[in-house]
Design a protein around this motif. Structure first.
Motif, PDB file in Angstrom:
ATOM      1  N   GLY A 169      13.905  52.161  37.103  1.00  0.00           N
ATOM      2  CA  GLY A 169      14.902  51.658  38.033  1.00  0.00           C
ATOM      3  C   GLY A 169      15.363  52.627  39.084  1.00  0.00           C
ATOM      4  N   PHE A 170      14.828  53.849  39.102  1.00  0.00           N
ATOM      5  CA  PHE A 170      15.268  54.864  40.049  1.00  0.00           C
ATOM      6  C   PHE A 170      14.061  55.519  40.721  1.00  0.00           C
ATOM      7  CE2 PHE A 170      18.601  54.797  36.747  1.00  0.00           C
ATOM      8  CZ  PHE A 170      19.728  54.586  37.530  1.00  0.00           C
ATOM      9  N   LYS A 171      14.320  56.292  41.783  1.00  0.00           N
ATOM     10  CA  LYS A 171      13.272  57.104  42.384  1.00  0.00           C
ATOM     11  C   LYS A 171      12.844  58.176  41.385  1.00  0.00           C
ATOM     12  CE  LYS A 171      10.506  58.634  45.554  1.00  0.00           C
ATOM     13  NZ  LYS A 171       9.616  59.195  44.509  1.00  0.00           N
ATOM     14  N   ALA A 172      11.552  58.333  41.256  1.00  0.00           N
ATOM     15  CA  ALA A 172      11.019  59.319  40.317  1.00  0.00           C
ATOM     16  C   ALA A 172       9.991  60.177  41.047  1.00  0.00           C
ATOM     17  CB  ALA A 172      10.418  58.634  39.096  1.00  0.00           C
ATOM     18  N   GLY A 173       8.974  60.647  40.332  1.00  0.00           N
ATOM     19  CA  GLY A 173       7.953  61.465  40.971  1.00  0.00           C
ATOM     20  C   GLY A 173       7.245  62.353  39.974  1.00  0.00           C
ATOM     21  N   ILE A 174       7.055  63.617  40.359  1.00  0.00           N
ATOM     22  CA  ILE A 174       6.399  64.604  39.514  1.00  0.00           C
ATOM     23  C   ILE A 174       7.451  65.306  38.656  1.00  0.00           C
ATOM     24  CG2 ILE A 174       5.108  66.783  39.505  1.00  0.00           C
ATOM     25  CD1 ILE A 174       3.427  64.370  40.310  1.00  0.00           C
ATOM     26  N   GLY A 175       7.111  65.536  37.392  1.00  0.00           N
ATOM     27  CA  GLY A 175       7.965  66.309  36.503  1.00  0.00           C
ATOM     28  C   GLY A 175       7.112  67.189  35.614  1.00  0.00           C
TER      29      GLY A 175
END
Length: 323
Positions: A169-175
């Motif tokens: 439900g949120f902006k995410a990306g690389i972790g």
């Protein structure tokens, strides 16, 4: 608007094992990461390259498939031979094959005698925030990610292959995250988060307004210097996918959930009875890396004016209670 901060800096301490010095996949000796990013003009996409030492000679490896709704290039040879022979690259869905072709060109330039290569390229669908049909990834961008790969802490959030992804439900990306074992060896992970469900932080739900984004998926790369064989690495890879449930993944039917695990160690020499620690290291690292992919992201507006909000940090800290 908040500044990106890693989950641990917000007081979110996952598990009990100590992290590596960087708390990143690059804590595994010999593992490098490089990234290139495209933003603007309706595009939010890029390339993330994981470059382990010794890839040219072949490294023991395995792939685990949680749900096969994806385009992970090179899996059958990994299953057949139990090795990777190239770096591992991540990108957006429709750029997968352009990235694979560019990776082959880069590899051929380094080995004029080879006549067969098995490029490893994974993807998630960043079409909610990026004009995915334009397939903007060029060979130059792929080669830049490979050439600039370094042992430093990789950038997280809206960067590389995670520039246009959303999760829970949120902006995410690389972790990324890592854990150190009592043996002195390390397990590190890098994730490209783009999947649905209810964000859960240390067992506490963090509700979000739904994002109507198709192609929810997750790519997880697990690296270690433990002397494991391909079968044992497969066991680690499966635990990596299990760990998605700890942050609230609903494992939707249209989600391509994959984990690639490899080791930079030499001859395999590890007892199955000793895998409890590595299993814990993988699950803790993946959980924390997925949280980092969210807390390090920024609110992003992209293709056709669509917006993905970064998770407000106070939503997380308020649910943690007194610490």
């Amino acid at each position: 608007m908040h500044s990106p901060r890693r989950a641990r800096d917000l007081g979110v301490v996952v598990g009990t094992l100590p992290t590596g010095p960087l708390n990143a996949i690059t804590d595994v000796p010999g593992v490098l990461v490089g990234q290139t990013t495209i933003t603007g003009d309706g595009l939010n996409t890029g390339v993330t390259a994981i470059v382990p030492a010794g890839w040219a000679a072949g490294l023991p490896a395995a792939v685990a498939v949680g749900n096969g709704y994806g385009k992970l290039v090179g899996t059958t040879q990994i299953d057949e031979l139990g090795v990777i022979e190239t770096p591992v690259l991540l990108t957006g869905t429709l750029s997968t094959f352009r990235v694979a072709d560019a990776l082959i060109t880069w590899l051929l330039d380094r080995n004029p005698r080879t006549t067969s290569l098995n490029p490893i390229v994974g993807e998630t669908n960043d079409g909610y925030l990026s004009d995915i049909r334009r397939r903007p990834i060029t060979p130059a961008l792929v080669h830049e990610a490979l050439e600039t790969a370094s042992p430093a802490l990789p950038a997280e959030g809206c960067v590389g292959a995670g520039t246009g992804t959303t999760a829970l439900g949120f902006k995410a990306g690389i972790g990324t995250a890592s854990r150190s074992l009592t043996s002195g060896q390390t397990v590190g992970v890098l994730v490209q988060a783009n999947f649905s469900g209810l964000l859960t932080v240390l067992g506490r739900p963090v509700p979000a307004p739904p994002i109507d984004a198709d192609g929810n998926s997750c790519m997880i790369v697990v690296a270690t210097d433990l002397p494991l064989d391909s079968r044992q690495l497969g066991r680690l890879a499966r635990r990596a996918i299990f760990a998605m449930g700890r942050v609230g993944s609903d494992y939707a039917p249209g989600s391509g959930d994959y984990a690639i695990a490899f080791t930079t160690a030499g001859t395999p020499d590890y007892a199955d009875d000793d895998l409890r620690g590595p299993f814990q290291a993988v699950t803790e690292s993946v959980e924390e890396a997925l949280l980092n992919s969210l807390t390090m992201a920024r609110t992003t507006t992209g293709f056709q004016g669509r917006t993905a909000q970064a998770v407000p940090h106070d939503l997380i800290t308020d649910r943690l209670g007194p610490r």
